[in-house]
Design a protein around this motif. Sequence first.
Motif, PDB file in Angstrom:
ATOM      1  N   ILE A  81       0.908  -1.171  -0.158  1.00 49.27           N
ATOM      2  CA  ILE A  81      -0.029  -0.049  -0.038  1.00 49.27           C
ATOM      3  C   ILE A  81       0.710   1.356   0.087  1.00 49.27           C
ATOM      4  O   ILE A  81       0.449   2.202  -0.707  1.00 49.27           O
ATOM      5  CB  ILE A  81      -1.024   0.020   1.077  1.00 49.27           C
ATOM      6  N   SER A  82       1.959   1.305   0.740  1.00 44.50           N
ATOM      7  CA  SER A  82       2.873   2.423   0.659  1.00 44.50           C
ATOM      8  C   SER A  82       3.542   2.613  -0.694  1.00 44.50           C
ATOM      9  O   SER A  82       3.521   3.571  -1.211  1.00 44.50           O
ATOM     10  CB  SER A  82       4.184   2.206   1.680  1.00 44.50           C
ATOM     11  N   LYS A  83       3.815   1.594  -1.687  1.00 43.74           N
ATOM     12  CA  LYS A  83       4.225   1.589  -3.039  1.00 43.74           C
ATOM     13  C   LYS A  83       3.007   2.588  -3.750  1.00 43.74           C
ATOM     14  O   LYS A  83       3.512   3.219  -4.561  1.00 43.74           O
ATOM     15  CB  LYS A  83       4.430   0.349  -3.450  1.00 43.74           C
ATOM     16  N   LEU A  84       1.879   2.320  -3.469  1.00 47.32           N
ATOM     17  CA  LEU A  84       0.828   2.906  -4.035  1.00 47.32           C
ATOM     18  C   LEU A  84       0.478   4.492  -3.385  1.00 47.32           C
ATOM     19  O   LEU A  84      -0.196   5.167  -3.903  1.00 47.32           O
ATOM     20  CB  LEU A  84      -0.656   2.199  -3.714  1.00 47.32           C
ATOM     21  N   GLY A  85       1.276   4.675  -2.475  1.00 44.70           N
ATOM     22  CA  GLY A  85       1.460   5.953  -1.907  1.00 44.70           C
ATOM     23  C   GLY A  85      -0.017   6.695  -1.172  1.00 44.70           C
ATOM     24  O   GLY A  85      -0.233   7.663  -1.334  1.00 44.70           O
ATOM     25  N   LYS A  86      -0.550   5.440  -0.640  1.00 44.60           N
ATOM     26  CA  LYS A  86      -1.841   5.799  -0.083  1.00 44.60           C
ATOM     27  C   LYS A  86      -1.634   5.789   1.559  1.00 44.60           C
ATOM     28  O   LYS A  86      -0.758   5.241   2.131  1.00 44.60           O
ATOM     29  CB  LYS A  86      -2.920   4.810  -0.142  1.00 44.60           C
ATOM     30  N   PRO A  87      -2.367   6.949   2.373  1.00 45.20           N
ATOM     31  CA  PRO A  87      -2.279   6.764   3.599  1.00 45.20           C
ATOM     32  C   PRO A  87      -3.123   5.571   4.040  1.00 45.20           C
ATOM     33  O   PRO A  87      -3.888   5.197   3.628  1.00 45.20           O
ATOM     34  CB  PRO A  87      -3.122   8.313   3.903  1.00 45.20           C
ATOM     35  N   LEU A  88      -2.539   5.357   5.093  1.00 41.20           N
ATOM     36  CA  LEU A  88      -3.016   3.815   5.727  1.00 41.20           C
ATOM     37  C   LEU A  88      -3.175   3.894   7.330  1.00 41.20           C
ATOM     38  O   LEU A  88      -2.489   4.650   8.050  1.00 41.20           O
ATOM     39  CB  LEU A  88      -2.441   2.466   5.289  1.00 41.20           C
ATOM     40  N   GLY A  89      -4.026   3.000   7.971  1.00 44.11           N
ATOM     41  CA  GLY A  89      -4.141   2.779   9.360  1.00 44.11           C
ATOM     42  C   GLY A  89      -4.579   1.513   9.566  1.00 44.11           C
ATOM     43  O   GLY A  89      -4.867   0.792   8.716  1.00 44.11           O
ATOM     44  N   VAL A  90      -4.250   0.983  10.793  1.00 45.12           N
ATOM     45  CA  VAL A  90      -4.398  -0.299  11.081  1.00 45.12           C
ATOM     46  C   VAL A  90      -5.346  -0.602  11.947  1.00 45.12           C
ATOM     47  O   VAL A  90      -5.621   0.316  12.968  1.00 45.12           O
ATOM     48  CB  VAL A  90      -2.964  -1.049  11.756  1.00 45.12           C
ATOM     49  N   ILE A  91      -6.359  -1.508  12.001  1.00 45.59           N
ATOM     50  CA  ILE A  91      -7.003  -2.033  13.080  1.00 45.59           C
ATOM     51  C   ILE A  91      -6.733  -3.505  13.520  1.00 45.59           C
ATOM     52  O   ILE A  91      -6.582  -4.380  12.587  1.00 45.59           O
ATOM     53  CB  ILE A  91      -8.797  -1.951  12.536  1.00 45.59           C
ATOM     54  N   ILE A  92      -6.658  -3.656  14.803  1.00 42.99           N
ATOM     55  CA  ILE A  92      -6.192  -4.829  15.327  1.00 42.99           C
ATOM     56  C   ILE A  92      -7.556  -5.630  15.735  1.00 42.99           C
ATOM     57  O   ILE A  92      -8.118  -5.147  16.810  1.00 42.99           O
ATOM     58  CB  ILE A  92      -5.241  -4.794  16.256  1.00 42.99           C
ATOM     59  N   ASN A  93      -7.880  -6.741  15.045  1.00 41.67           N
ATOM     60  CA  ASN A  93      -9.071  -7.569  15.492  1.00 41.67           C
ATOM     61  C   ASN A  93      -8.554  -8.426  16.333  1.00 41.67           C
ATOM     62  O   ASN A  93      -7.420  -8.982  16.210  1.00 41.67           O
ATOM     63  CB  ASN A  93      -9.565  -7.833  14.027  1.00 41.67           C
ATOM     64  N   ARG A  94      -9.271  -9.029  16.960  1.00 45.67           N
ATOM     65  CA  ARG A  94      -9.237 -10.210  18.096  1.00 45.67           C
ATOM     66  C   ARG A  94      -8.007  -9.937  19.104  1.00 45.67           C
ATOM     67  O   ARG A  94      -7.176 -10.937  19.267  1.00 45.67           O
ATOM     68  CB  ARG A  94      -8.729 -11.477  17.135  1.00 45.67           C
ATOM     69  N   HIS A  95      -8.157  -8.737  19.306  1.00 42.23           N
ATOM     70  CA  HIS A  95      -7.005  -8.193  20.186  1.00 42.23           C
ATOM     71  C   HIS A  95      -7.087  -8.654  21.538  1.00 42.23           C
ATOM     72  O   HIS A  95      -7.961  -8.969  22.404  1.00 42.23           O
ATOM     73  CB  HIS A  95      -7.434  -6.537  20.352  1.00 42.23           C
ATOM     74  N   GLY A  96      -5.774  -9.101  22.023  1.00 40.73           N
ATOM     75  CA  GLY A  96      -5.752 -10.003  23.301  1.00 40.73           C
ATOM     76  C   GLY A  96      -5.266 -11.334  23.041  1.00 40.73           C
ATOM     77  O   GLY A  96      -4.823 -11.982  23.985  1.00 40.73           O
ATOM     78  N   ILE A  97      -5.662 -11.757  21.939  1.00 39.94           N
ATOM     79  CA  ILE A  97      -4.621 -13.181  21.407  1.00 39.94           C
ATOM     80  C   ILE A  97      -3.510 -12.779  20.915  1.00 39.94           C
ATOM     81  O   ILE A  97      -2.942 -11.636  20.711  1.00 39.94           O
ATOM     82  CB  ILE A  97      -5.346 -14.077  20.423  1.00 39.94           C
ATOM     83  N   GLY A  98      -2.463 -13.613  20.946  1.00 39.38           N
ATOM     84  CA  GLY A  98      -1.043 -13.480  20.365  1.00 39.38           C
ATOM     85  C   GLY A  98      -0.104 -12.809  21.273  1.00 39.38           C
ATOM     86  O   GLY A  98      -0.009 -13.105  22.442  1.00 39.38           O
ATOM     87  N   ASN A  99       0.497 -11.888  20.620  1.00 43.02           N
ATOM     88  CA  ASN A  99       1.621 -11.070  21.339  1.00 43.02           C
ATOM     89  C   ASN A  99       1.456  -9.683  21.143  1.00 43.02           C
ATOM     90  O   ASN A  99       0.522  -9.176  20.361  1.00 43.02           O
ATOM     91  CB  ASN A  99       2.981 -11.468  21.024  1.00 43.02           C
ATOM     92  N   ASN A 100       2.403  -8.813  21.363  1.00 37.35           N
ATOM     93  CA  ASN A 100       2.419  -7.253  21.358  1.00 37.35           C
ATOM     94  C   ASN A 100       3.163  -6.862  20.137  1.00 37.35           C
ATOM     95  O   ASN A 100       3.330  -5.696  19.846  1.00 37.35           O
ATOM     96  CB  ASN A 100       2.964  -6.541  22.503  1.00 37.35           C
ATOM     97  N   ASP A 101       3.614  -7.731  19.258  1.00 35.12           N
ATOM     98  CA  ASP A 101       4.548  -7.382  18.008  1.00 35.12           C
ATOM     99  C   ASP A 101       3.882  -6.552  17.107  1.00 35.12           C
ATOM    100  O   ASP A 101       4.336  -5.629  16.447  1.00 35.12           O
ATOM    101  CB  ASP A 101       5.018  -8.755  17.550  1.00 35.12           C
ATOM    102  N   VAL A 102       2.627  -6.735  16.903  1.00 28.75           N
ATOM    103  CA  VAL A 102       1.889  -5.924  15.883  1.00 28.75           C
ATOM    104  C   VAL A 102       1.858  -4.399  16.231  1.00 28.75           C
ATOM    105  O   VAL A 102       2.145  -3.637  15.662  1.00 28.75           O
ATOM    106  CB  VAL A 102       0.343  -6.446  15.644  1.00 28.75           C
ATOM    107  N   GLU A 103       1.551  -4.212  17.654  1.00 29.40           N
ATOM    108  CA  GLU A 103       1.562  -2.851  18.038  1.00 29.40           C
ATOM    109  C   GLU A 103       2.937  -2.205  18.172  1.00 29.40           C
ATOM    110  O   GLU A 103       3.143  -1.022  17.842  1.00 29.40           O
ATOM    111  CB  GLU A 103       0.834  -2.852  19.506  1.00 29.40           C
ATOM    112  N   SER A 104       3.864  -3.163  18.427  1.00 28.10           N
ATOM    113  CA  SER A 104       5.350  -2.545  18.318  1.00 28.10           C
ATOM    114  C   SER A 104       5.677  -2.170  16.963  1.00 28.10           C
ATOM    115  O   SER A 104       6.167  -0.943  16.799  1.00 28.10           O
ATOM    116  CB  SER A 104       6.117  -3.585  18.832  1.00 28.10           C
TER     117      SER A 104
END
Lengths: 112, 293
Positions: B215-238
């Motif tokens: 998406i960065s190559k397309l030059g678009k602004p982007l934001g993230v939504i973390i779904n099923r938050h609480g499973i896994g680890n904190n790596d996505v947030e970091s």
Amino acid sequence: MKIAFTATGTSWDSMIDPRFGRTEFIVLHDEESQELISIDNWAVKNETHGAGTATSQKIFELKPDVLITGNGPGDNASGALKHLKMKIFVNAHDMTLRQAYNNYKDGNLKEI
Amino acid sequence: MTEKKPFKIAIASGKGGTGKTLLSTNLAAYLSQTRSTLLVDLDVEEPNDFIFIKGTLESVSDQYKMIPEWGEDKCTLCGICSNVCKYHAVVQLGTFIAVFKELCHSCYACSELCPELALPMQKHKIGELSKRSDGHLTFIESRLEICEEQAVPLIHQTHNLVDEDYNKIPFQLFDCPPGTSCPVIAAAKNTDYVILVTESTPFGLNDLKLAVETISKLGKPLGVIINRHGIGNNDVESYCAHNQIPVLAKIPFDRQIAKCYSKGELVYAKVEHVETSLRQIIKYLDETHGNHE
């Protein structure tokens, strides 16, 4: 009879290339003249689409009576090859051309 | 008063099954309570927004691509068509010209360059667009025909149609296919903002990184939504913090969401924290990209 192989090399001791469209070489054996000729198919490496139909066109120009290959042609290539009266034998991967030819002669290869 | 251009938001993800449809349908339905909203299902190979968005069916239209048809009686077998086809969709087999419609990219080269005009282009159905309406929500579903291999032409056509016919709807959401390949690019290219839905797992992070690169190559602004938050680890947030990628919302891992979703129900009306997340997302978009009410 003319027998075509999909091959990774150009001699009787080369291995069958299991891939049809993206085979490295097409080797043609003429049983009458005992000649073995090969066609370099490297150009398909650069193709993202249509390797099967491109290779079919090359095989068509050779007009073999029999094709011996590994996995067998995909849908598009099969569509092209049905215009040619040619028997196709598959599952010859892990064999040299000589072994594949002998197995074909002995009736051990699967025809599709 | 000059007319505002619509705000087009792509909802995409690297990894499949992270919640694009959940977010697209709930955000669209929630938005439409207060403003006129368009939802377009561009996951043309398996559109499923319709399970959650009911509405009244207003129209269905067939979509086509153009492919050459060989006219045997005019053909002199000169070979130009098969030489010129980059995709080996037109193949000369002895005295026969075979056209492989799945491989054809409708470039017209064979048809235009044929000296005998023996390859006229013909319409070939590739999919259907259907339109449903429910109050302030307009819902377009783009569906690829079974056995068609190319999603991109249909996605382009859908975008063109939306540009022509729905320019007055200020808020437009596009539910994209998963992954990072051509269909996603075709779906996200014609939008103003991209929301990437992910989950806090190693798989989620790996595919999020790929999606961010694309998406960065397309030059678009982007934001993230973390779904099923609480499973896994904190790596996505970091990862997001480290790369200054805004996290618009974190939707908690909640059995209640799965329950509603599996029944084909919209979730925000039943699960309060989902409504809170939707409000956060809309607030963020309004503040950073103008008020589109």
